[in-house]
Design a protein around this motif. Structure first.
Motif, PDB file in Angstrom:
ATOM      1  N   VAL A  17      74.068   6.068  18.340  1.00 28.09           N
ATOM      2  CA  VAL A  17      73.697   5.517  17.028  1.00 28.09           C
ATOM      3  C   VAL A  17      72.228   5.767  16.736  1.00 28.09           C
ATOM      4  CG1 VAL A  17      73.422   3.363  15.726  1.00 28.09           C
ATOM      5  CG2 VAL A  17      75.532   3.787  17.004  1.00 28.09           C
ATOM      6  N   LYS A  18      71.383   5.566  17.755  1.00 22.57           N
ATOM      7  CA  LYS A  18      69.945   5.779  17.570  1.00 22.57           C
ATOM      8  C   LYS A  18      69.646   7.237  17.235  1.00 22.57           C
ATOM      9  CE  LYS A  18      67.300   3.717  20.541  1.00 22.57           C
ATOM     10  NZ  LYS A  18      66.545   3.375  21.785  1.00 22.57           N
ATOM     11  N   LYS A  19      70.255   8.164  17.972  1.00 25.08           N
ATOM     12  CA  LYS A  19      70.031   9.581  17.709  1.00 25.08           C
ATOM     13  C   LYS A  19      70.571   9.970  16.331  1.00 25.08           C
ATOM     14  CE  LYS A  19      70.236  11.229  22.537  1.00 25.08           C
ATOM     15  NZ  LYS A  19      68.876  11.770  22.642  1.00 25.08           N
ATOM     16  N   ALA A  20      71.726   9.433  15.949  1.00 26.43           N
ATOM     17  CA  ALA A  20      72.311   9.756  14.649  1.00 26.43           C
ATOM     18  C   ALA A  20      71.381   9.323  13.522  1.00 26.43           C
ATOM     19  CB  ALA A  20      73.680   9.101  14.513  1.00 26.43           C
ATOM     20  N   LYS A  21      70.768   8.164  13.654  1.00 29.25           N
ATOM     21  CA  LYS A  21      69.815   7.688  12.638  1.00 29.25           C
ATOM     22  C   LYS A  21      68.608   8.615  12.558  1.00 29.25           C
ATOM     23  CE  LYS A  21      70.999   2.770  12.828  1.00 29.25           C
ATOM     24  NZ  LYS A  21      70.560   1.435  13.281  1.00 29.25           N
ATOM     25  N   ASP A  22      68.147   9.077  13.719  1.00 31.50           N
ATOM     26  CA  ASP A  22      67.004  10.001  13.732  1.00 31.50           C
ATOM     27  C   ASP A  22      67.346  11.293  13.002  1.00 31.50           C
ATOM     28  OD1 ASP A  22      65.504   8.195  15.180  1.00 31.50           O
ATOM     29  OD2 ASP A  22      65.887   9.147  17.123  1.00 31.50           O
ATOM     30  N   TYR A  23      68.540  11.842  13.266  1.00 29.05           N
ATOM     31  CA  TYR A  23      68.954  13.072  12.579  1.00 29.05           C
ATOM     32  C   TYR A  23      69.121  12.839  11.083  1.00 29.05           C
ATOM     33  CZ  TYR A  23      69.838  15.421  17.064  1.00 29.05           C
ATOM     34  OH  TYR A  23      69.702  15.995  18.305  1.00 29.05           O
ATOM     35  N   ALA A  24      69.656  11.681  10.713  1.00 30.47           N
ATOM     36  CA  ALA A  24      69.917  11.393   9.301  1.00 30.47           C
ATOM     37  C   ALA A  24      68.628  11.286   8.485  1.00 30.47           C
ATOM     38  CB  ALA A  24      70.732  10.108   9.170  1.00 30.47           C
ATOM     39  N   ARG A  25      67.512  10.993   9.155  1.00 30.48           N
ATOM     40  CA  ARG A  25      66.224  10.887   8.460  1.00 30.48           C
ATOM     41  C   ARG A  25      65.603  12.252   8.160  1.00 30.48           C
ATOM     42  NH1 ARG A  25      65.057   7.055  12.709  1.00 30.48           N
ATOM     43  NH2 ARG A  25      65.519   4.945  12.003  1.00 30.48           N
ATOM     44  N   LEU A  26      66.139  13.283   8.802  1.00 26.25           N
ATOM     45  CA  LEU A  26      65.560  14.621   8.659  1.00 26.25           C
ATOM     46  C   LEU A  26      66.344  15.448   7.638  1.00 26.25           C
ATOM     47  CD1 LEU A  26      65.006  15.394  12.446  1.00 26.25           C
ATOM     48  CD2 LEU A  26      63.314  14.532  10.816  1.00 26.25           C
ATOM     49  N   ALA A  27      65.699  16.470   7.140  1.00 30.56           N
ATOM     50  CA  ALA A  27      66.357  17.385   6.200  1.00 30.56           C
ATOM     51  C   ALA A  27      65.706  18.762   6.316  1.00 30.56           C
ATOM     52  CB  ALA A  27      66.244  16.861   4.772  1.00 30.56           C
ATOM     53  N   GLY A  28      66.412  19.754   5.805  1.00 31.72           N
ATOM     54  CA  GLY A  28      65.868  21.100   5.727  1.00 31.72           C
ATOM     55  C   GLY A  28      65.441  21.667   7.061  1.00 31.72           C
ATOM     56  N   ARG A  29      64.254  22.285   7.071  1.00 29.92           N
ATOM     57  CA  ARG A  29      63.770  22.968   8.275  1.00 29.92           C
ATOM     58  C   ARG A  29      63.544  21.994   9.432  1.00 29.92           C
ATOM     59  NH1 ARG A  29      62.092  27.376  10.486  1.00 29.92           N
ATOM     60  NH2 ARG A  29      60.174  27.544  11.706  1.00 29.92           N
ATOM     61  N   LYS A  30      63.066  20.782   9.139  1.00 31.41           N
ATOM     62  CA  LYS A  30      62.828  19.803  10.206  1.00 31.41           C
ATOM     63  C   LYS A  30      64.133  19.449  10.915  1.00 31.41           C
ATOM     64  CE  LYS A  30      58.598  17.594   8.581  1.00 31.41           C
ATOM     65  NZ  LYS A  30      57.951  16.332   8.159  1.00 31.41           N
ATOM     66  N   LEU A  31      65.197  19.302  10.137  1.00 32.36           N
ATOM     67  CA  LEU A  31      66.497  19.002  10.731  1.00 32.36           C
ATOM     68  C   LEU A  31      66.978  20.180  11.572  1.00 32.36           C
ATOM     69  CD1 LEU A  31      69.025  17.285  11.107  1.00 32.36           C
ATOM     70  CD2 LEU A  31      69.883  18.217   8.946  1.00 32.36           C
ATOM     71  N   TRP A  75      77.486  14.740  14.986  1.00 34.38           N
ATOM     72  CA  TRP A  75      78.742  14.532  14.262  1.00 34.38           C
ATOM     73  C   TRP A  75      78.657  13.264  13.409  1.00 34.38           C
ATOM     74  CZ3 TRP A  75      83.038  17.228  13.251  1.00 34.38           C
ATOM     75  CH2 TRP A  75      84.134  16.537  12.739  1.00 34.38           C
ATOM     76  N   ALA A  76      78.122  12.180  13.993  1.00 37.81           N
ATOM     77  CA  ALA A  76      77.988  10.916  13.256  1.00 37.81           C
ATOM     78  C   ALA A  76      77.049  11.050  12.067  1.00 37.81           C
ATOM     79  CB  ALA A  76      77.495   9.818  14.200  1.00 37.81           C
ATOM     80  N   ALA A  77      76.083  11.979  12.168  1.00 38.36           N
ATOM     81  CA  ALA A  77      75.133  12.207  11.072  1.00 38.36           C
ATOM     82  C   ALA A  77      75.681  13.180  10.031  1.00 38.36           C
ATOM     83  CB  ALA A  77      73.814  12.731  11.636  1.00 38.36           C
ATOM     84  N   GLY A  78      76.937  13.606  10.201  1.00 38.66           N
ATOM     85  CA  GLY A  78      77.567  14.483   9.219  1.00 38.66           C
ATOM     86  C   GLY A  78      77.331  15.960   9.441  1.00 38.66           C
ATOM     87  N   ILE A  79      76.833  16.326  10.608  1.00 39.53           N
ATOM     88  CA  ILE A  79      76.570  17.733  10.918  1.00 39.53           C
ATOM     89  C   ILE A  79      77.776  18.296  11.662  1.00 39.53           C
ATOM     90  CG2 ILE A  79      75.060  19.276  12.234  1.00 39.53           C
ATOM     91  CD1 ILE A  79      72.893  16.964  11.641  1.00 39.53           C
ATOM     92  N   LYS A  80      78.270  19.426  11.220  1.00 36.03           N
ATOM     93  CA  LYS A  80      79.541  19.952  11.733  1.00 36.03           C
ATOM     94  C   LYS A  80      79.390  21.064  12.774  1.00 36.03           C
ATOM     95  CE  LYS A  80      81.699  17.278   8.871  1.00 36.03           C
ATOM     96  NZ  LYS A  80      82.247  16.012   9.379  1.00 36.03           N
ATOM     97  N   MET A  81      78.225  21.715  12.814  1.00 37.88           N
ATOM     98  CA  MET A  81      78.011  22.842  13.732  1.00 37.88           C
ATOM     99  C   MET A  81      76.861  22.523  14.677  1.00 37.88           C
ATOM    100  SD  MET A  81      80.295  25.077  12.698  1.00 37.88           S
ATOM    101  CE  MET A  81      79.771  26.631  13.454  1.00 37.88           C
ATOM    102  N   VAL A  82      76.931  23.092  15.874  1.00 36.99           N
ATOM    103  CA  VAL A  82      75.899  22.818  16.867  1.00 36.99           C
ATOM    104  C   VAL A  82      75.609  24.102  17.643  1.00 36.99           C
ATOM    105  CG1 VAL A  82      77.563  22.112  18.647  1.00 36.99           C
ATOM    106  CG2 VAL A  82      75.249  21.216  18.720  1.00 36.99           C
ATOM    107  N   PRO A  83      74.335  24.347  17.983  1.00 34.95           N
ATOM    108  CA  PRO A  83      74.020  25.518  18.814  1.00 34.95           C
ATOM    109  C   PRO A  83      74.444  25.274  20.253  1.00 34.95           C
ATOM    110  CG  PRO A  83      72.015  24.273  18.365  1.00 34.95           C
ATOM    111  CD  PRO A  83      73.116  23.618  17.577  1.00 34.95           C
TER     112      PRO A  83
END
Length: 200
Positions: free
Chosen positions: A22-36, A68-76
């Motif tokens: 949950v903590k990591k998902a919140k961190d990802y959700a705060r980011l956008a664009g190149r930072k994400l 996945w919880a942050a809505g991101i579907k692909m991962v390196p």
């Protein structure tokens, strides 16, 4: 760097610490664009190819579940080994021999490999695994490169203290007790131990 769909990624452990996810998902959700994109690229998922050519994560399950919880579907991903020529039984035994799997449920009980979850977002919450991560953050022990170290600490806490609460806000007392245990003689031999190594 190669990317794959998170929902095609097979886990090699049965549990995780939901608080960390949950903590990591919140961190990802705060980011956008190149930072994400940079944050995602920092933690590629190490995988092995298993029977049928399926990709099995051997680390960073929390990262994949949080994305996945942050809505991101692909991962390196980074390919560590191609074991796709093996059948199921020798494949899982090879993973275990290399410390690439943790076939235990949230009560610390061994499960059969066939009962492992199919997806990283289906892992069972183990509060002791959350506690292990929070105790490390609080300085109870050091992060190491030893595979599955947090699960070993979680098992120590499982056998030495009552179950931690379900939400992070109520974890303070459990973390303080966990740090005490982590620095005690009962933790000697665990990876990242910081207490009195003499055992005196």
């Amino acid at each position: 760097m190669k990317q794959i769909a998170i929902d095609s990624l097979r886990p090699t452990q049965a549990t995780h610490g939901r608080i960390e996810v949950v903590k990591k998902a919140k961190d990802y959700a705060r980011l956008a664009g190149r930072k994400l994109q940079m944050a995602i690229a920092e933690k590629p998922i190490p995988i092995v190819l298993g029977p049928g050519g399926e990709a099995f994560a051997i680390d960073h399950h929390h990262v994949a579940a949080a994305l996945w919880a942050a809505g991101i579907k692909m991962v390196p991903v980074v390919l560590v080994a191609d074991l796709s020529s093996l059948d199921d039984a020798p494949f899982w035994l090879t993973l275990e021999n290399r410390s690439w799997t943790w076939p235990y449920d949230a009560r610390g009980r061994r499960i059969v490999f066939g009962a492992m979850p199919r997806h990283v977002y289906e892992l069972e919450d183990d509060p002791y695994r959350s506690l292990a991560g929070l105790v490390r953050e609080a300085g109870g022990y050091e992060k190491t490169t030893v595979p599955l170290e947090e699960f070993r600490w979680a098992d120590l806490f499982r056998t030495t203290m009552s179950a931690p609460p379900a939400i992070e806000e109520d974890f303070d007392a459990a973390v303080r007790r966990g740090v005490e245990i982590a620095k005690s003689r009962s933790a000697i031999g665990l990876p990242g131990f910081l207490g009195d190594k003499s055992g005196a």
